[in-house]
Design a protein around this motif. Structure first.
Motif, PDB file in Angstrom:
ATOM      1  N   PHE A   1       0.847  -1.194   0.026  1.00 47.79           N
ATOM      2  CA  PHE A   1       0.108   0.056   0.001  1.00 47.79           C
ATOM      3  C   PHE A   1       0.954   1.185  -0.164  1.00 47.79           C
ATOM      4  CE2 PHE A   1      -3.510  -2.652   2.194  1.00 47.79           C
ATOM      5  CZ  PHE A   1      -4.257  -2.625   1.127  1.00 47.79           C
ATOM      6  N   ALA A   2       1.849   1.072   0.795  1.00 43.82           N
ATOM      7  CA  ALA A   2       2.855   2.415   0.805  1.00 43.82           C
ATOM      8  C   ALA A   2       3.538   2.603  -0.636  1.00 43.82           C
ATOM      9  CB  ALA A   2       3.969   2.129   1.907  1.00 43.82           C
ATOM     10  N   THR A   3       4.079   1.569  -1.263  1.00 40.87           N
ATOM     11  CA  THR A   3       4.521   1.712  -2.699  1.00 40.87           C
ATOM     12  C   THR A   3       3.298   2.263  -3.648  1.00 40.87           C
ATOM     13  OG1 THR A   3       4.076  -0.664  -3.412  1.00 40.87           O
ATOM     14  CG2 THR A   3       6.161   0.133  -2.255  1.00 40.87           C
ATOM     15  N   LEU A   4       2.217   2.173  -3.562  1.00 42.44           N
ATOM     16  CA  LEU A   4       1.122   2.455  -4.243  1.00 42.44           C
ATOM     17  C   LEU A   4       0.706   4.015  -3.905  1.00 42.44           C
ATOM     18  CD1 LEU A   4      -1.224  -0.723  -4.455  1.00 42.44           C
ATOM     19  CD2 LEU A   4       0.179   0.438  -6.348  1.00 42.44           C
ATOM     20  N   GLY A   5       1.323   4.452  -2.671  1.00 41.80           N
ATOM     21  CA  GLY A   5       0.700   5.899  -2.068  1.00 41.80           C
ATOM     22  C   GLY A   5      -0.424   5.916  -1.365  1.00 41.80           C
ATOM     23  N   ASP A   6      -0.932   4.764  -0.869  1.00 44.71           N
ATOM     24  CA  ASP A   6      -2.183   4.790  -0.191  1.00 44.71           C
ATOM     25  C   ASP A   6      -1.887   4.765   1.352  1.00 44.71           C
ATOM     26  OD1 ASP A   6      -4.556   4.229   1.004  1.00 44.71           O
ATOM     27  OD2 ASP A   6      -5.232   2.620  -0.480  1.00 44.71           O
ATOM     28  N   LEU A   7      -1.798   6.056   2.097  1.00 45.37           N
ATOM     29  CA  LEU A   7      -1.380   5.898   3.327  1.00 45.37           C
ATOM     30  C   LEU A   7      -2.236   5.445   4.140  1.00 45.37           C
ATOM     31  CD1 LEU A   7       0.566   7.367   5.680  1.00 45.37           C
ATOM     32  CD2 LEU A   7      -0.666   9.389   5.246  1.00 45.37           C
ATOM     33  N   ASN A   8      -3.542   5.858   4.119  1.00 50.10           N
ATOM     34  CA  ASN A   8      -4.463   5.469   5.126  1.00 50.10           C
ATOM     35  C   ASN A   8      -4.642   3.657   4.919  1.00 50.10           C
ATOM     36  OD1 ASN A   8      -5.406   7.995   5.785  1.00 50.10           O
ATOM     37  ND2 ASN A   8      -6.905   8.136   4.113  1.00 50.10           N
ATOM     38  N   SER A   9      -4.811   2.978   3.906  1.00 53.32           N
ATOM     39  CA  SER A   9      -4.618   1.662   3.827  1.00 53.32           C
ATOM     40  C   SER A   9      -3.521   1.120   4.590  1.00 53.32           C
ATOM     41  CB  SER A   9      -4.748   1.063   2.297  1.00 53.32           C
ATOM     42  OG  SER A   9      -6.116   1.598   1.755  1.00 53.32           O
TER      43      SER A   9
END
Length: 451
Positions: free
Chosen positions: A305-313
């Motif tokens: 999720f971090a590599t996808l830029g999804d901070l909340n997930s």
């Protein structure tokens, strides 16, 4: 290792020896040991003891001392017990071929230096893994098939020994500075497991063998992954997942899929990794609720999720992983499942580095660096701290931490660490006008990658 090289290239002579080693069997019987009892005391498969006594293989170094103690002999006396008898004509021919092989390749140190032996073992092991994976999908022969004579151990007796050996090999892998050194032992053990599939009589035995195969294939994948052989690692993880599914073990399956996802993560294919981890998470939900499987899957999902830029997930997944601290008892086995939450600080740091949040990342990574870490893990944390230096345009921080990580990468020969350093190298171009940064880039480029 010379004997191992010969063993790899001469499988057609499997079982060849210089006569049966009745002296070892006689000593065992005098002391009241059955093959099964001696194997259990040594933590090896019963069939392995039989192969020692028939002269097919030698006890390996790490077990010889314990074998000598159990037989109440000195190491040199154990050597006498293992001495061959009178060779047959076929055995003399095999011995001559062995001498010719050694003459061709010369001193073992020179041969190992070429890297050819490592490559030979790798290719042979992958062939063996594929064969074993195929055997794992075949049905049991059925109870109507005649059982082996009483002098042979049943497959069920071997499974406990194989499980114990798997655990031992995971420990060797964890402690080894260079992970690739574990591959020859993994290869030898995989051959024993593959041979046992021919003796399967019941579905329960087949599932048991599939379970130990799924375990060992994951370890093999880890060895190849650390050596930066991602294609080989993916093959091992795929077959580990297949064997785990045949074993009907959802926790083992979830871990195999999670390890497979790492290949996509380090190939920078986050979408594929996310898909694999979603399947792994579903499998973990069907597993043992007292184990940490689902928490480990969540920790790796956070990284994706971090590599996808999804901070909340990412934060939600990390919070789910933190729930591992509420589990009690034996939450992992130290082998194919090792997650206990002790790495969460460094995993949080890695996630926040990927998300471009140096404020959150530095706090987590500083905590991680204060913990006792293996050289490989310390190098990974140092690389992440160097990446923070890049984000802040702090050349002193970049150079300090990256230099330490490069030094550890040189010590461990870890492809995993080198790949992280290469990822860092891709972000330092804007700072290359500084000679120190340019020098760092040259040092990273000097690493020879095998993939």
């Amino acid at each position: 290792m010379t004997a191992l090289a010969w063993e790899v290239v001469s499988q057609q002579h499997k079982g060849a020896s210089m006569g049966p080693r009745l002296k070892l069997a006689e000593r065992r019987k005098v002391l009241g040991y059955s093959q099964e009892r001696l194997a259990d005391a040594l933590g090896v498969a019963t069939s392995t003891v039989g192969r020692w006594e028939r002269g097919e293989i030698e006890p390996r170094g790490y077990v010889r001392a314990k074998l000598a103690r159990l037989l109440h002999v000195k190491l040199e006396e154990l050597g006498v017990l293992l001495e061959p008898g009178t060779p047959t004509p076929k055995e003399r021919s095999t011995a001559q071929e062995r001498r010719a092989f050694l003459a061709t390749y010369g001193a073992v140190d020179n041969y190992l230096g070429t890297g050819d032996l490592d490559e030979m073992i790798r290719r042979e092991f992958l062939r063996l893994v594929t064969v074993t994976g195929t055997l794992a999908t075949l049905p049991a022969a059925g109870d109507a098939v005649p059982v082996e004579p009483p002098s042979f151990a049943s497959t069920s007796d071997d499974i406990a020994g194989y499980t114990a050996m798997n655990s031992h090999l995971w420990q060797i892998f964890a402690l080894a500075k260079s992970k690739r050194t574990a591959l020859p032992m993994v290869h030898s053990h995989a051959r024993a497991i593959a041979d046992s599939f021919a003796d399967v009589r019941t579905e329960r035995e087949r599932q048991g063998l599939c379970s130990v195969a799924g375990d060992l294939f994951q370890l093999a994948g880890e060895v190849h992954f650390d050596d930066n052989r991602y294609t080989d690692a993916a093959q091992c993880y795929t077959l580990a997942a297949s064997a785990s599914r045949e074993a009907r073990n959802p926790d083992l399956l979830a871990c195999a899929l999670t390890r497979h996802a790492f290949v996509s993560i380090y190939d920078r294919n986050s979408r594929d990794a996310a898909s694999l981890l979603a399947v792994a998470a579903d499998a973990a939900k069907r597993g043992d609720t007292q184990l940490s499987t689902r928490h480990w899957v969540a920790a790796i999902q956070a990284e994706v999720f971090a590599t996808l830029g999804d901070l909340n997930s990412c934060k939600r997944a990390l919070d789910q992983a933190e729930e591992v601290h509420f589990l009690n008892g034996a939450i992992h086995n130290g082998g194919w499942l090792r997650f206990d939450g002790s790495r969460l600080a460094e995993e949080r740091g890695t996630c926040y580095v990927a998300l471009g949040r140096p404020d959150l990342a530095e706090q987590a990574l500083s905590v991680a660096l204060d913990q006792p870490l293996s050289l490989r893990r310390r190098a990974s944390v140092l690389t992440d701290l160097a990446a923070l230096g890049v984000q802040r345009r702090d050349i002193d921080q970049l150079v300090s931490y990256a230099s330490q990580a490069i030094h550890l990468a040189s010590q461990t020969k870890s492809g995993y660490v080198v790949r992280k350093l290469q990822g860092l190298q891709g972000h330092i171009q804007p700072l290359m006008s500084d000679g120190r940064v340019s020098n760092l880039s040259d040092q990273i480029s000097a690493f020879e990658m095998t993939a």
